[in-house]
Scaffold this motif. Structure first.
Motif, PDB file in Angstrom:
ATOM      1  N   LEU A  10      40.144  -1.801  68.863  1.00  0.00           N
ATOM      2  CA  LEU A  10      40.664  -3.244  68.326  1.00  0.00           C
ATOM      3  C   LEU A  10      40.956  -4.156  69.323  1.00  0.00           C
ATOM      4  O   LEU A  10      40.549  -5.370  69.503  1.00  0.00           O
ATOM      5  CB  LEU A  10      41.857  -3.320  67.490  1.00  0.00           C
ATOM      6  N   LEU A  14      39.137  -7.423  69.274  1.00  0.00           N
ATOM      7  CA  LEU A  14      39.477  -8.574  68.339  1.00  0.00           C
ATOM      8  C   LEU A  14      39.364  -9.915  68.767  1.00  0.00           C
ATOM      9  O   LEU A  14      39.203 -11.001  67.784  1.00  0.00           O
ATOM     10  CB  LEU A  14      40.984  -8.128  68.152  1.00  0.00           C
ATOM     11  N   CYS A  17      36.035 -10.860  67.445  1.00  0.00           N
ATOM     12  CA  CYS A  17      36.094 -10.742  65.820  1.00  0.00           C
ATOM     13  C   CYS A  17      36.608 -12.319  65.514  1.00  0.00           C
ATOM     14  O   CYS A  17      35.991 -12.780  64.590  1.00  0.00           O
ATOM     15  CB  CYS A  17      36.552  -9.703  65.341  1.00  0.00           C
ATOM     16  N   VAL A  18      37.701 -12.483  66.014  1.00  0.00           N
ATOM     17  CA  VAL A  18      38.454 -13.685  65.590  1.00  0.00           C
ATOM     18  C   VAL A  18      37.695 -15.069  66.015  1.00  0.00           C
ATOM     19  O   VAL A  18      37.450 -15.841  65.096  1.00  0.00           O
ATOM     20  CB  VAL A  18      39.897 -13.956  66.335  1.00  0.00           C
ATOM     21  N   LEU A  21      34.780 -15.084  63.424  1.00  0.00           N
ATOM     22  CA  LEU A  21      35.349 -15.668  62.171  1.00  0.00           C
ATOM     23  C   LEU A  21      35.501 -17.022  62.111  1.00  0.00           C
ATOM     24  O   LEU A  21      35.187 -17.916  60.937  1.00  0.00           O
ATOM     25  CB  LEU A  21      36.589 -14.776  61.450  1.00  0.00           C
ATOM     26  N   LEU A  36      39.753  -9.818  58.413  1.00  0.00           N
ATOM     27  CA  LEU A  36      39.452  -8.688  59.177  1.00  0.00           C
ATOM     28  C   LEU A  36      39.710  -7.595  58.515  1.00  0.00           C
ATOM     29  O   LEU A  36      38.908  -6.443  58.331  1.00  0.00           O
ATOM     30  CB  LEU A  36      40.371  -8.797  60.319  1.00  0.00           C
ATOM     31  N   ASP A  37      40.592  -7.463  57.628  1.00  0.00           N
ATOM     32  CA  ASP A  37      40.996  -6.264  56.597  1.00  0.00           C
ATOM     33  C   ASP A  37      39.666  -6.021  55.591  1.00  0.00           C
ATOM     34  O   ASP A  37      39.284  -4.964  55.670  1.00  0.00           O
ATOM     35  CB  ASP A  37      42.221  -6.353  55.817  1.00  0.00           C
ATOM     36  N   LEU A  41      38.352  -3.659  59.416  1.00  0.00           N
ATOM     37  CA  LEU A  41      38.853  -3.172  60.494  1.00  0.00           C
ATOM     38  C   LEU A  41      40.109  -3.020  60.073  1.00  0.00           C
ATOM     39  O   LEU A  41      41.104  -2.448  61.133  1.00  0.00           O
ATOM     40  CB  LEU A  41      38.801  -4.422  61.179  1.00  0.00           C
ATOM     41  N   ILE A  44      45.889  -5.932  60.242  1.00  0.00           N
ATOM     42  CA  ILE A  44      45.951  -6.437  61.364  1.00  0.00           C
ATOM     43  C   ILE A  44      47.396  -7.119  61.254  1.00  0.00           C
ATOM     44  O   ILE A  44      47.328  -8.322  60.497  1.00  0.00           O
ATOM     45  CB  ILE A  44      44.900  -7.287  62.062  1.00  0.00           C
ATOM     46  N   LEU A  49      47.903 -10.088  65.956  1.00  0.00           N
ATOM     47  CA  LEU A  49      47.002 -11.521  65.678  1.00  0.00           C
ATOM     48  C   LEU A  49      47.357 -12.343  66.359  1.00  0.00           C
ATOM     49  O   LEU A  49      46.668 -13.180  67.112  1.00  0.00           O
ATOM     50  CB  LEU A  49      46.550 -11.329  64.272  1.00  0.00           C
TER      51      LEU A  49
END
Length: 111
Positions: A10, A14, A17-18, A21, A36-37, A41, A44, A49
């Motif tokens: 992560l 991360l 991924c952020v 999104l 994310l959940d 993943l 978080i 985060l």
């Protein structure tokens, strides 16, 4: 999955991924954590985060704006800047190439 390994992975992805999104639509922290959940993943925590969001904001990849909540407290919404959009596209391509190489190792199909 091993909790320590998940944490290490992560930390490496991360930010990417952020950005991905936020490339879909602007969002606030709790909503990002839920996405994310739901993506698999895991949960978080805010302590993980929010430093990522602050780092992305300080680097000029995202901006933030407080908005009044209709039924609750104000929320801080995040969205990509033009630099953030370019970076998200580049990182998506980089990740696809990297993940493909890792997958090839597991499949023993070295280039």
């Amino acid at each position: 999955m091993d909790h320590d390994r998940r944490g290490q992975w992560l930390r490496g992805v991360l930010d990417v991924c952020v950005l991905a999104l936020l490339g879909r639509r602007e969002s606030y922290g709790y909503e990002l954590a839920q996405a994310l959940d739901q993506a698999g993943l895991g949960q978080i925590q805010g302590g993980t985060l929010y430093p990522v969001l602050l780092r992305l904001q300080r680097s000029g990849l995202i901006t933030a704006e407080w908005r009044e909540g209709g039924t609750g407290p104000a929320r801080k919404y995040y969205r990509l800047t033009p630099d953030g959009e370019q970076t998200a596209r580049r990182l998506a391509a980089d990740w696809t190439a990297f993940a493909g190489r890792v997958d090839a190792i597991f499949r023993e199909e070295l280039p």
